[in-house]
Design an enzyme around this catalytic site. Sequence first.
Site, PDB file in Angstrom:
ATOM      1  N   SER A   8       3.892  -1.894  25.479  1.00  0.00           N
ATOM      2  CA  SER A   8       4.984  -2.235  24.741  1.00  0.00           C
ATOM      3  C   SER A   8       4.912  -0.893  23.679  1.00  0.00           C
ATOM      4  CB  SER A   8       4.863  -3.527  23.822  1.00  0.00           C
ATOM      5  OG  SER A   8       3.374  -3.632  23.498  1.00  0.00           O
ATOM      6  N   GLU A  10       6.583   0.159  19.634  1.00  0.00           N
ATOM      7  CA  GLU A  10       7.039  -0.109  18.390  1.00  0.00           C
ATOM      8  C   GLU A  10       7.892   0.788  17.557  1.00  0.00           C
ATOM      9  OE1 GLU A  10       4.365  -2.356  15.758  1.00  0.00           O
ATOM     10  OE2 GLU A  10       4.585  -0.759  14.440  1.00  0.00           O
ATOM     11  N   ASP A 101       2.962  -7.218   2.976  1.00  0.00           N
ATOM     12  CA  ASP A 101       2.589  -6.505   1.880  1.00  0.00           C
ATOM     13  C   ASP A 101       3.626  -7.267   0.784  1.00  0.00           C
ATOM     14  OD1 ASP A 101       0.397  -5.607   2.570  1.00  0.00           O
ATOM     15  OD2 ASP A 101       1.466  -4.164   3.531  1.00  0.00           O
ATOM     16  N   PHE A 208      -2.206   8.797   6.117  1.00  0.00           N
ATOM     17  CA  PHE A 208      -1.853   7.416   6.454  1.00  0.00           C
ATOM     18  C   PHE A 208      -3.223   6.529   6.789  1.00  0.00           C
ATOM     19  CE2 PHE A 208       0.257   4.491   9.427  1.00  0.00           C
ATOM     20  CZ  PHE A 208       0.889   3.828   8.971  1.00  0.00           C
ATOM     21  N   HIS A 258      -0.241  -0.766  23.202  1.00  0.00           N
ATOM     22  CA  HIS A 258       0.837  -1.111  22.211  1.00  0.00           C
ATOM     23  C   HIS A 258       1.011   0.309  21.481  1.00  0.00           C
ATOM     24  CE1 HIS A 258       3.999  -2.956  19.974  1.00  0.00           C
ATOM     25  NE2 HIS A 258       3.270  -2.468  18.633  1.00  0.00           N
TER      26      HIS A 258
END
Length: 281
Positions: A8, A10, A101, A208, A258
């Site tokens: 998959s 994103e 968040d 990140f 993913h």
Amino acid sequence: MSTKTPFSIEFFPPQTADGAEKLRATRAKLAALKPEFFSVTYGAGGSTQERTFETVFEIQGEGLEAAPHLSCIGASRAQTREILTRYQEAGIRRIVALRGDLPSGVGFAGELRYANELVEFIRTETGDHFQIEVAAYPEYHPQAKSPRDDLLAFKRKVDAGANSAITQYFYNLDAYLHFRDECEALGITIPIVPGIMPIISFSKLARFSDACGAELPRWMRLKFEAFGDDSDSIKAFGLDVVSELCAKLLAEGAPGLHFYSMNQAAPTIALCERLGLAPTA
């Protein structure tokens, strides 16, 4: 490697009309890979809610399967119920259920405080309508009190009715295998799909990763740093590292992959071609 390996991809919802047009072009290229579904993220406290809706419904309208992210932090039960109804009416059958968040400056934590409460609420409201994906953290959630606490929090999501899980990205194969073994020891049997982050810019990835708690192995850091500003070498080495990780994960029985596309087509396409996941002409 079999082309039947499920995977998959994103996206995050674009912020501008130009971004939306670019994502359409990206999605057209990635749809040719025939992924199982496209997931669409949801900003802190639902801050990208409308853009998430637009992107999800556009994907669905193209005859592709969309899996919207849904976070519960900062939301009421009534708001969450309304979103679930919209998705049901649109024919969405898969949801990625997350705690999320709280945006800075917002004091209301919401009526559903944790992801397991959201999963339970979705099941109570909609029965088995949705395939529910939840998050997993092979290197443990950065806010977890201990590895054991994090595992038990994951188990609560599974016990509440999650069908499968997608992990935070990682580059340490042993972290995933150890996490999977620990889950099996707790009686967790749902598929735990590795989240895969292609490497395009090492400096951005390093920032990140430091923020979200994903480890960059020292040997990788040193090698990337040695390339300096040589972006071609960074991309080539990144493709080698990530494709080798994916191949080993699949060889170890990972139930799929993913890909975190960052709304770019080329890195995911390159990985799928390297792994033999792209359809042949």
